[in-house]
Structures are given as structure tokens and as C-alpha cells.
Design an enzyme around this catalytic site. Sequence first.
Site, PDB file in Angstrom:
ATOM      1  N   CYS A   1      70.671-113.721 -28.415  1.00 26.81           N
ATOM      2  CA  CYS A   1      71.870-113.275 -27.870  1.00 26.81           C
ATOM      3  C   CYS A   1      72.369-114.730 -28.220  1.00 26.81           C
ATOM      4  O   CYS A   1      73.731-114.931 -29.300  1.00 26.81           O
ATOM      5  CB  CYS A   1      72.137-113.071 -27.141  1.00 26.81           C
ATOM      6  SG  CYS A   1      70.699-112.442 -26.498  1.00 26.81           S
ATOM      7  N   ASP A   2      72.238-116.047 -28.171  1.00 23.22           N
ATOM      8  CA  ASP A   2      73.460-116.881 -28.032  1.00 23.22           C
ATOM      9  C   ASP A   2      72.607-117.637 -29.094  1.00 23.22           C
ATOM     10  O   ASP A   2      73.247-119.065 -29.326  1.00 23.22           O
ATOM     11  CB  ASP A   2      72.850-117.621 -26.305  1.00 23.22           C
ATOM     12  CG  ASP A   2      73.761-116.110 -25.159  1.00 23.22           C
ATOM     13  OD1 ASP A   2      74.374-115.315 -25.962  1.00 23.22           O
ATOM     14  OD2 ASP A   2      72.946-116.703 -24.154  1.00 23.22           O
TER      15      ASP A   2
ATOM     16  N   CYS B   1      68.372-115.261 -23.219  1.00 21.50           N
ATOM     17  CA  CYS B   1      68.483-114.535 -24.637  1.00 21.50           C
ATOM     18  C   CYS B   1      68.768-115.466 -25.255  1.00 21.50           C
ATOM     19  O   CYS B   1      69.770-115.439 -26.302  1.00 21.50           O
ATOM     20  CB  CYS B   1      68.941-112.986 -23.951  1.00 21.50           C
ATOM     21  SG  CYS B   1      69.173-112.490 -26.078  1.00 21.50           S
TER      22      CYS B   1
END
Length: 308
Positions: A139-140, A136
Amino acid sequence: MPEVREHELVIVGGGAAGLTAGIYAVRYGLDLVLLTIGGPGGQTATATTIENFPGFPEGITGAELIARLTEQAERFGVSFESAEVERIEREGERWRLCCDDLDYLCTAVILAVGASPRRLKIPGERDLFGRGVSYCATCDGFFYRDETVAVIGGGNTAIEEALYLSGIAEKVYVVHRRDELRADDILAERAFAAENVQFVWDSVPTEIRGDHAVTSVVLHNNKTAEDSELAVSGVFVAIGYEPNTGFLGDLLELRDGFIVTDERMRTSQPGVFAAGDVRDTPLRQVATAVGDAAIAADSAYHYISERR
Ligand code: NAP
């Protein structure tokens, strides 16, 4: 004996499909509960920008869309509970959904359990997950400012992730197993035009290396049979999704793991409906998931009404 909670309808899954089914079903006056494992979200919540969901000309982030759907569901009175369904069994005319320490008994079920990122299944992937291996970018991606990263895959997800990362990382390699992208042209053209995105064609990763964090990915060229090592600090795997149908056993008819339904979202079992990415469908988009969900809720409403 586990505690048993009874409802007319149980919706399993809190992504775009589950939330939409909840909004429709509660407005039909059904007594329902919506089960999620870790709260609303699903794949939609990990999407950077959704540009093709109607009504948002400037696009909308996945997180924002899920937040709005959740707010809308709550406003109409959908109740959310946290539970992981481990098994579904027929009990007379009803369905028993078995969770860890609690069971749900209901007349109808809508399965909107989605799909999970497919794994490469190569050495290093599991050990370095969260330490350079990610599924993701939204997300990261933040952790890779001015670093060099690789995105694996050639579909829409991979190219969207590469474009997102190109605004954060210094350099983004896109590693694809063929010499042609699967992604839509509009996305592909943007990626080709991005100065810091470089394509590595005809190649598959065979190992992700690093002691405590990712330092490189080993690639095998399918055409030349040569192996090479690419120095990267992040590997974003975007090679598609697998349906979350393992817990169903052989309860329902599946095709390639996805739930087969008719046009009313009926599965092979009475009173069990499916919607969204978990369904055997030609197009997995937020727009199609919410359409499925509206039909599934309508079908569940008719099914339940006939049995009241
Ligand atoms: P996808 O379309 O299935 O693409 C997966 C990509 O990964 C393909 O390029 C595939 O290669 C490659 N791949 C699969 N298994 C692999 C393996 N073991 N090793 C290396 N490469 C592998 O998946 P997706 O991109 O996640 O998209 C899923 C669905 O969501 C699609 O329907 C997509 O259109 C949709 N989506 C739409 C948008 C949008 O409209 N903006 C955004 C994201 C996703 P091949 O090409 O050789 O098969």
C-alpha cells in the site's frame, strides 16, 4: 428500535475466506448477505505477490485475487452490505447480529473476520502512523523511492515486504529480535541475496522518532543490551497478526484469541461457523482459508436445511 434484516445466513468478512464462503453458499441456494466494513479485501488484498496459491504459476497479486473472487461472488448473486458487527446475541433459534443502526437476524453465521496487523506498542508508532509508520508495504511502499526504510519482523510477511521494498527503496533494514528468521528458506535466501537488504539481528525497536514524519527508529540489542538509532524515513511493521475477535466477548470458545472449531468449522455455538485466519488453525494461508470457507458454507447449508 433499529431496522432488522432477515436472512438464512450472514457471512461476516470480505477477505478470501468470506468471499469463498459466499460463492459456495449462494450456489447452495441459501438466502445470504455478506457484511464487510470497507468493502472486500482483508489481509489478502495487501499481499504483494501470492506465489503459493495453486493455479497461478506466475503468482498473483493479492489485490487481483480479491478482485477476481469478488467478481465471481457477484456473478453468482452474493449481495454485499457495509456494516460493522458490534455484538452477536442468541434470539430463540436464531442469531441477532447487532450493528450500528441496523440488526441482522439469521439462522446461521459464518465468521470470516480475519486478523489485523499486530502493533509494536512503542512510543511514536501511533503518532507517526501514515507519516512513515506502515503495516503494508504494497500500500505505502511507493512513497519511499530511493529512501532508507526498516522492516520489523522475521516471518514470511516481513521478508516478503523487505523484498518488495528492495525494488523501490535505496536501502532496506530488516530488524529481527532473534538471529534466525522464521520465514521460509526460499524467501530468506532471496532476501540474503538482495544487495540493498541488510539484517539487524537480535534487536527490537523501542521508539520511532520524528516530528512530522519518521526520521529514525531506536533499537535495543537483546544480546549486548546496547541501544542504537537507525536513520530511516519509513518503518514497516510486520510482526504477525491478532485475531479480530474482540467484538465476540465470551460468546465462543477461543484459544489465544482465535476461534476454536471442529473439522466441520463448527464453533462452540450452534449455527455459528468460522473460517480463515480468525480460526485456531496450524496454517494461515489463502489456500487454507478458502478450504475452510468451502467447508463452513457446506456445514451452514446442512444446518439451515435441517431447520427450514
Ligand atoms: P509470523 O509468522 O507470526 O511472524 C511474526 C514475526 O514477527 C516473527 O519473526 C516474530 O519473531 C516477530 N515478532 C512477533 N512479535 C514481535 C514483537 N513484539 N517485536 C518484534 N518482533 C516480533 O507472522 P507473519 O510473517 O505475518 O505471517 C503470518 C502467517 O502468514 C504465517 O503463517 C505465515 O507463514 C503466513 N504467510 C505466508 C506467506 C507465504 O507463504 N508466502 C506470506 C506471508 C505470510 P519470532 O520469529 O522471534 O517469533
